[in-house]
Design a protein around this motif. Structure first.
Motif, PDB file in Angstrom:
ATOM      1  N   VAL A   1       0.859  -1.190   0.000  1.00 17.86           N
ATOM      2  CA  VAL A   1       0.000   0.000   0.000  1.00 17.86           C
ATOM      3  C   VAL A   1       0.890   1.234   0.000  1.00 17.86           C
ATOM      4  CG1 VAL A   1      -2.001  -1.080   1.119  1.00 17.86           C
ATOM      5  CG2 VAL A   1      -0.185  -0.090   2.520  1.00 17.86           C
ATOM      6  N   PRO A   2       0.377   2.369  -0.492  1.00 13.43           N
ATOM      7  CA  PRO A   2       1.204   3.583  -0.554  1.00 13.43           C
ATOM      8  C   PRO A   2       1.260   4.381   0.747  1.00 13.43           C
ATOM      9  CG  PRO A   2      -0.893   3.970  -1.634  1.00 13.43           C
ATOM     10  CD  PRO A   2      -0.878   2.513  -1.227  1.00 13.43           C
ATOM     11  N   TRP A   3       0.793   3.829   1.854  1.00 13.14           N
ATOM     12  CA  TRP A   3       0.863   4.498   3.153  1.00 13.14           C
ATOM     13  C   TRP A   3       1.630   3.577   4.111  1.00 13.14           C
ATOM     14  CZ3 TRP A   3      -3.795   3.450   0.684  1.00 13.14           C
ATOM     15  CH2 TRP A   3      -4.439   2.270   1.064  1.00 13.14           C
ATOM     16  N   GLU A   4       2.018   4.115   5.236  1.00 14.68           N
ATOM     17  CA  GLU A   4       2.758   3.324   6.216  1.00 14.68           C
ATOM     18  C   GLU A   4       1.843   2.240   6.784  1.00 14.68           C
ATOM     19  OE1 GLU A   4       5.273   3.861  10.354  1.00 14.68           O
ATOM     20  OE2 GLU A   4       4.506   5.645   9.333  1.00 14.68           O
ATOM     21  N   ALA A   5       2.360   1.032   6.856  1.00  8.27           N
ATOM     22  CA  ALA A   5       1.549  -0.083   7.341  1.00  8.27           C
ATOM     23  C   ALA A   5       2.418  -1.075   8.104  1.00  8.27           C
ATOM     24  CB  ALA A   5       0.858  -0.784   6.180  1.00  8.27           C
ATOM     25  N   GLU A   6       1.794  -1.737   9.047  1.00  7.35           N
ATOM     26  CA  GLU A   6       2.413  -2.812   9.819  1.00  7.35           C
ATOM     27  C   GLU A   6       1.585  -4.069   9.614  1.00  7.35           C
ATOM     28  OE1 GLU A   6       5.106  -2.920  11.743  1.00  7.35           O
ATOM     29  OE2 GLU A   6       5.592  -0.810  12.072  1.00  7.35           O
ATOM     30  N   TRP A   7       2.273  -5.207   9.629  1.00  3.20           N
ATOM     31  CA  TRP A   7       1.610  -6.493   9.509  1.00  3.20           C
ATOM     32  C   TRP A   7       1.723  -7.230  10.833  1.00  3.20           C
ATOM     33  CZ3 TRP A   7       4.498 -11.317   7.655  1.00  3.20           C
ATOM     34  CH2 TRP A   7       3.663 -12.438   7.670  1.00  3.20           C
ATOM     35  N   LEU A   8       0.590  -7.631  11.372  1.00  4.31           N
ATOM     36  CA  LEU A   8       0.562  -8.488  12.547  1.00  4.31           C
ATOM     37  C   LEU A   8       0.090  -9.861  12.079  1.00  4.31           C
ATOM     38  CD1 LEU A   8       0.786  -8.920  15.602  1.00  4.31           C
ATOM     39  CD2 LEU A   8      -1.592  -8.163  15.791  1.00  4.31           C
ATOM     40  N   ARG A   9       0.962 -10.839  12.225  1.00  6.73           N
ATOM     41  CA  ARG A   9       0.583 -12.202  11.809  1.00  6.73           C
ATOM     42  C   ARG A   9      -0.554 -12.681  12.719  1.00  6.73           C
ATOM     43  NH1 ARG A   9       3.152 -16.122   8.851  1.00  6.73           N
ATOM     44  NH2 ARG A   9       5.093 -14.945   8.897  1.00  6.73           N
ATOM     45  N   TRP A  10      -1.720 -12.894  12.084  1.00  5.27           N
ATOM     46  CA  TRP A  10      -2.924 -13.250  12.835  1.00  5.27           C
ATOM     47  C   TRP A  10      -3.799 -14.106  11.925  1.00  5.27           C
ATOM     48  CZ3 TRP A  10      -5.501  -9.076  16.332  1.00  5.27           C
ATOM     49  CH2 TRP A  10      -6.548  -9.627  17.058  1.00  5.27           C
ATOM     50  N   PRO A  11      -3.689 -15.433  12.018  1.00  6.48           N
ATOM     51  CA  PRO A  11      -4.492 -16.310  11.157  1.00  6.48           C
ATOM     52  C   PRO A  11      -5.999 -16.121  11.389  1.00  6.48           C
ATOM     53  CG  PRO A  11      -2.715 -17.518  12.215  1.00  6.48           C
ATOM     54  CD  PRO A  11      -2.786 -16.177  12.883  1.00  6.48           C
ATOM     55  N   ASP A  12      -6.760 -16.331  10.347  1.00  6.77           N
ATOM     56  CA  ASP A  12      -8.210 -16.177  10.408  1.00  6.77           C
ATOM     57  C   ASP A  12      -8.812 -17.066  11.493  1.00  6.77           C
ATOM     58  OD1 ASP A  12     -10.643 -15.128   9.689  1.00  6.77           O
ATOM     59  OD2 ASP A  12     -10.802 -16.199   7.787  1.00  6.77           O
ATOM     60  N   PHE A  13      -9.752 -16.518  12.250  1.00  4.79           N
ATOM     61  CA  PHE A  13     -10.488 -17.191  13.329  1.00  4.79           C
ATOM     62  C   PHE A  13      -9.598 -17.576  14.516  1.00  4.79           C
ATOM     63  CE2 PHE A  13     -13.149 -18.025   9.594  1.00  4.79           C
ATOM     64  CZ  PHE A  13     -14.310 -17.416  10.030  1.00  4.79           C
ATOM     65  N   ARG A  14      -8.410 -17.009  14.582  1.00  4.75           N
ATOM     66  CA  ARG A  14      -7.502 -17.336  15.683  1.00  4.75           C
ATOM     67  C   ARG A  14      -7.101 -16.079  16.431  1.00  4.75           C
ATOM     68  NH1 ARG A  14      -3.851 -22.029  13.110  1.00  4.75           N
ATOM     69  NH2 ARG A  14      -5.544 -23.474  12.725  1.00  4.75           N
ATOM     70  N   LEU A  15      -5.998 -16.195  17.165  1.00  8.85           N
ATOM     71  CA  LEU A  15      -5.428 -15.077  17.912  1.00  8.85           C
ATOM     72  C   LEU A  15      -4.093 -14.689  17.277  1.00  8.85           C
ATOM     73  CD1 LEU A  15      -6.162 -16.336  21.527  1.00  8.85           C
ATOM     74  CD2 LEU A  15      -7.444 -14.644  20.198  1.00  8.85           C
ATOM     75  N   PRO A  16      -3.575 -13.514  17.620  1.00  9.20           N
ATOM     76  CA  PRO A  16      -2.283 -13.113  17.059  1.00  9.20           C
ATOM     77  C   PRO A  16      -1.203 -14.137  17.393  1.00  9.20           C
ATOM     78  CG  PRO A  16      -3.263 -11.309  18.301  1.00  9.20           C
ATOM     79  CD  PRO A  16      -4.107 -12.509  18.542  1.00  9.20           C
ATOM     80  N   SER A  17      -0.270 -14.313  16.478  1.00  6.52           N
ATOM     81  CA  SER A  17       0.828 -15.255  16.695  1.00  6.52           C
ATOM     82  C   SER A  17       1.705 -14.833  17.867  1.00  6.52           C
ATOM     83  CB  SER A  17       1.671 -15.384  15.426  1.00  6.52           C
ATOM     84  OG  SER A  17       0.875 -15.919  14.389  1.00  6.52           O
ATOM     85  N   SER A  18       1.801 -13.533  18.112  1.00  2.00           N
ATOM     86  CA  SER A  18       2.595 -13.013  19.222  1.00  2.00           C
ATOM     87  C   SER A  18       1.775 -11.987  20.001  1.00  2.00           C
ATOM     88  CB  SER A  18       3.881 -12.360  18.706  1.00  2.00           C
ATOM     89  OG  SER A  18       4.509 -11.616  19.726  1.00  2.00           O
ATOM     90  N   GLY A  19       1.416 -12.336  21.228  1.00  2.00           N
ATOM     91  CA  GLY A  19       0.656 -11.407  22.054  1.00  2.00           C
ATOM     92  C   GLY A  19       1.427 -10.133  22.348  1.00  2.00           C
TER      93      GLY A  19
END
Length: 143
Positions: free
Chosen positions: A50-68
């Protein structure tokens, strides 16, 4: 404290402090209007560029974030930036992961953890926070 979003635009959640944050589904077209200045994408795989600043949090669908810990760090950053910037949180469908993250922002903003899911369902999407473990994670979310 407005965050720069139109408070009546689809997907925009007003937190008790007045901060505005937009939640959305990445499977849908980008809404009309201004672009985000910062985004947090809650996905099991890397998000599109995307052309704006972005962060990705690994978070599989229907689950919780990979790293709390990483989730807390990024959510605190999004909440802080929403004071003066257009912040967007998004996942594939815009409800489960996005709703859970928005509920955590509500906790950071002063909503009691036990009330945050209902706050987001009342003010963002009545289907937000899709699983019992996502709701439990919000109830246990700490500032």
């Amino acid at each position: 404290m407005t965050g720069g979003w139109d408070p009546d635009a689809p997907g925009v959640l007003r937190l008790p402090s007045g901060r505005l944050v937009r939640g959305r589904a990445l499977r849908r077209p980008l809404p009309d209007g201004p672009l985000p200045q910062f985004a947090m994408y809650l996905l099991g795989k890397p998000p599109p560029q995307v052309p704006w600043e972005a962060e990705w949090l690994r978070w599989p669908d229907f689950r919780l974030p990979s790293s709390g810990g990483e989730a807390r760090r990024l959510l605190a950053r999004a909440w802080d930036r929403a004071t003066t910037e257009r912040v967007e949180l998004a996942c594939g469908g815009g409800r489960g992961r996005t709703g859970t993250a928005l509920a955590c922002l509500a906790v950071l903003d002063g909503v009691a953890p036990g009330e945050a899911v209902e706050f987001v369902r009342a003010h963002y999407d009545r289907h937000a926070v899709e699983t019992p473990w996502q709701a439990r994670w919000v109830r246990r979310f700490t500032v």
